[in-house]
Motif scaffolding. Structure first.
Motif, PDB file in Angstrom:
ATOM      1  N   VAL A  44       0.833  -1.200   0.000  1.00 15.60           N
ATOM      2  CA  VAL A  44       0.000   0.000   0.000  1.00 15.60           C
ATOM      3  C   VAL A  44       0.871   1.254   0.000  1.00 15.60           C
ATOM      4  O   VAL A  44       0.622   2.184  -0.744  1.00 15.60           O
ATOM      5  CB  VAL A  44      -0.957   0.001   1.201  1.00 15.60           C
ATOM      6  CG1 VAL A  44      -1.766   1.274   1.263  1.00 15.60           C
ATOM      7  CG2 VAL A  44      -1.878  -1.213   1.123  1.00 15.60           C
ATOM      8  N   THR A  45       1.887   1.286   0.822  1.00 19.77           N
ATOM      9  CA  THR A  45       2.805   2.414   0.882  1.00 19.77           C
ATOM     10  C   THR A  45       4.017   2.080   0.021  1.00 19.77           C
ATOM     11  O   THR A  45       4.590   1.018   0.182  1.00 19.77           O
ATOM     12  CB  THR A  45       3.263   2.670   2.332  1.00 19.77           C
ATOM     13  OG1 THR A  45       2.106   2.884   3.129  1.00 19.77           O
ATOM     14  CG2 THR A  45       4.173   3.876   2.422  1.00 19.77           C
ATOM     15  N   PRO A  46       4.393   2.956  -0.886  1.00 19.04           N
ATOM     16  CA  PRO A  46       5.529   2.659  -1.763  1.00 19.04           C
ATOM     17  C   PRO A  46       6.800   2.364  -0.972  1.00 19.04           C
ATOM     18  O   PRO A  46       7.074   3.006   0.040  1.00 19.04           O
ATOM     19  CB  PRO A  46       5.697   3.926  -2.595  1.00 19.04           C
ATOM     20  CG  PRO A  46       4.431   4.681  -2.457  1.00 19.04           C
ATOM     21  CD  PRO A  46       3.837   4.276  -1.143  1.00 19.04           C
ATOM     22  N   TYR A  47       7.567   1.397  -1.472  1.00 19.56           N
ATOM     23  CA  TYR A  47       8.831   1.038  -0.848  1.00 19.56           C
ATOM     24  C   TYR A  47       9.858   2.119  -1.132  1.00 19.56           C
ATOM     25  O   TYR A  47       9.968   2.599  -2.258  1.00 19.56           O
ATOM     26  CB  TYR A  47       9.323  -0.297  -1.392  1.00 19.56           C
ATOM     27  CG  TYR A  47      10.698  -0.661  -0.904  1.00 19.56           C
ATOM     28  CD1 TYR A  47      10.897  -1.113   0.399  1.00 19.56           C
ATOM     29  CD2 TYR A  47      11.803  -0.531  -1.731  1.00 19.56           C
ATOM     30  CE1 TYR A  47      12.151  -1.432   0.859  1.00 19.56           C
ATOM     31  CE2 TYR A  47      13.072  -0.852  -1.281  1.00 19.56           C
ATOM     32  CZ  TYR A  47      13.238  -1.302   0.010  1.00 19.56           C
ATOM     33  OH  TYR A  47      14.491  -1.615   0.453  1.00 19.56           O
ATOM     34  N   LYS A  48      10.587   2.542  -0.110  1.00 18.68           N
ATOM     35  CA  LYS A  48      11.655   3.505  -0.274  1.00 18.68           C
ATOM     36  C   LYS A  48      12.946   2.840   0.176  1.00 18.68           C
ATOM     37  O   LYS A  48      13.037   2.390   1.311  1.00 18.68           O
ATOM     38  CB  LYS A  48      11.394   4.758   0.568  1.00 18.68           C
ATOM     39  CG  LYS A  48      10.174   5.520   0.123  1.00 18.68           C
ATOM     40  CD  LYS A  48       9.937   6.740   0.968  1.00 18.68           C
ATOM     41  CE  LYS A  48       8.661   7.438   0.520  1.00 18.68           C
ATOM     42  NZ  LYS A  48       8.366   8.586   1.354  1.00 18.68           N
ATOM     43  N   THR A  49      13.914   2.777  -0.728  1.00 18.78           N
ATOM     44  CA  THR A  49      15.186   2.154  -0.375  1.00 18.78           C
ATOM     45  C   THR A  49      15.888   2.992   0.678  1.00 18.78           C
ATOM     46  O   THR A  49      15.757   4.223   0.705  1.00 18.78           O
ATOM     47  CB  THR A  49      16.090   2.012  -1.611  1.00 18.78           C
ATOM     48  OG1 THR A  49      16.280   3.297  -2.190  1.00 18.78           O
ATOM     49  CG2 THR A  49      15.482   1.084  -2.631  1.00 18.78           C
ATOM     50  N   PRO A  50      16.640   2.330   1.568  1.00 17.36           N
ATOM     51  CA  PRO A  50      17.374   3.080   2.595  1.00 17.36           C
ATOM     52  C   PRO A  50      18.375   4.023   1.936  1.00 17.36           C
ATOM     53  O   PRO A  50      18.980   3.709   0.922  1.00 17.36           O
ATOM     54  CB  PRO A  50      18.097   1.996   3.391  1.00 17.36           C
ATOM     55  CG  PRO A  50      17.370   0.733   3.078  1.00 17.36           C
ATOM     56  CD  PRO A  50      16.798   0.900   1.704  1.00 17.36           C
ATOM     57  N   VAL A  51      18.557   5.193   2.534  1.00 14.57           N
ATOM     58  CA  VAL A  51      19.502   6.181   2.021  1.00 14.57           C
ATOM     59  C   VAL A  51      20.746   6.131   2.901  1.00 14.57           C
ATOM     60  O   VAL A  51      20.663   6.251   4.116  1.00 14.57           O
ATOM     61  CB  VAL A  51      18.875   7.595   2.058  1.00 14.57           C
ATOM     62  CG1 VAL A  51      19.884   8.636   1.599  1.00 14.57           C
ATOM     63  CG2 VAL A  51      17.617   7.639   1.230  1.00 14.57           C
ATOM     64  N   ASP A  52      21.882   5.909   2.246  1.00 12.97           N
ATOM     65  CA  ASP A  52      23.154   5.920   2.991  1.00 12.97           C
ATOM     66  C   ASP A  52      23.545   7.365   3.272  1.00 12.97           C
ATOM     67  O   ASP A  52      23.590   8.198   2.372  1.00 12.97           O
ATOM     68  CB  ASP A  52      24.263   5.241   2.183  1.00 12.97           C
ATOM     69  CG  ASP A  52      24.037   3.740   2.069  1.00 12.97           C
ATOM     70  OD1 ASP A  52      23.407   3.174   2.985  1.00 12.97           O
ATOM     71  OD2 ASP A  52      24.494   3.146   1.083  1.00 12.97           O
ATOM     72  N   VAL A  53      23.820   7.649   4.521  1.00 11.04           N
ATOM     73  CA  VAL A  53      24.232   8.985   4.912  1.00 11.04           C
ATOM     74  C   VAL A  53      25.740   8.976   5.085  1.00 11.04           C
ATOM     75  O   VAL A  53      26.284   8.210   5.882  1.00 11.04           O
ATOM     76  CB  VAL A  53      23.551   9.424   6.229  1.00 11.04           C
ATOM     77  CG1 VAL A  53      24.027  10.796   6.661  1.00 11.04           C
ATOM     78  CG2 VAL A  53      22.044   9.377   6.066  1.00 11.04           C
ATOM     79  N   LEU A  54      26.417   9.802   4.310  1.00 11.74           N
ATOM     80  CA  LEU A  54      27.873   9.888   4.415  1.00 11.74           C
ATOM     81  C   LEU A  54      28.243  10.824   5.546  1.00 11.74           C
ATOM     82  O   LEU A  54      27.720  11.931   5.665  1.00 11.74           O
ATOM     83  CB  LEU A  54      28.473  10.382   3.099  1.00 11.74           C
ATOM     84  CG  LEU A  54      28.193   9.520   1.870  1.00 11.74           C
ATOM     85  CD1 LEU A  54      28.725  10.194   0.629  1.00 11.74           C
ATOM     86  CD2 LEU A  54      28.806   8.147   2.039  1.00 11.74           C
ATOM     87  N   THR A  55      29.167  10.369   6.392  1.00 14.55           N
ATOM     88  CA  THR A  55      29.586  11.214   7.525  1.00 14.55           C
ATOM     89  C   THR A  55      31.038  11.558   7.384  1.00 14.55           C
ATOM     90  O   THR A  55      31.802  10.948   6.721  1.00 14.55           O
ATOM     91  CB  THR A  55      29.359  10.524   8.866  1.00 14.55           C
ATOM     92  OG1 THR A  55      30.034   9.263   8.868  1.00 14.55           O
ATOM     93  CG2 THR A  55      27.899  10.336   9.123  1.00 14.55           C
TER      94      THR A  55
END
Length: 55
Positions: A44-55
């Motif tokens: 029902v809710t679109p899948y959103k791939t995890p976002v890699d956060v660069l630190t």
């Protein structure tokens, strides 16, 4: 005592929780793990791939 629900074959139910897709099976974390065939599930809710956060 744990609470249980009776689900009838063909009954539509809404499952809200963390989802894991593995080949042709979907597992949803609902407090307990519930695994069903992928062809029996509608997202029902679109899948959103995890976002890699660069630190």
């Amino acid at each position: 005592m744990a609470s249980t629900s009776k689900v009838k074959k063909g009954q539509l139910i809404e499952m809200i929780g963390h989802v894991h897709i593995d080949e042709n099976r979907v597992t949803v974390q609902l407090g307990v793990l519930v695994t069903v065939d992928l062809d029996k599930v509608r997202l029902v809710t679109p899948y959103k791939t995890p976002v890699d956060v660069l630190t």
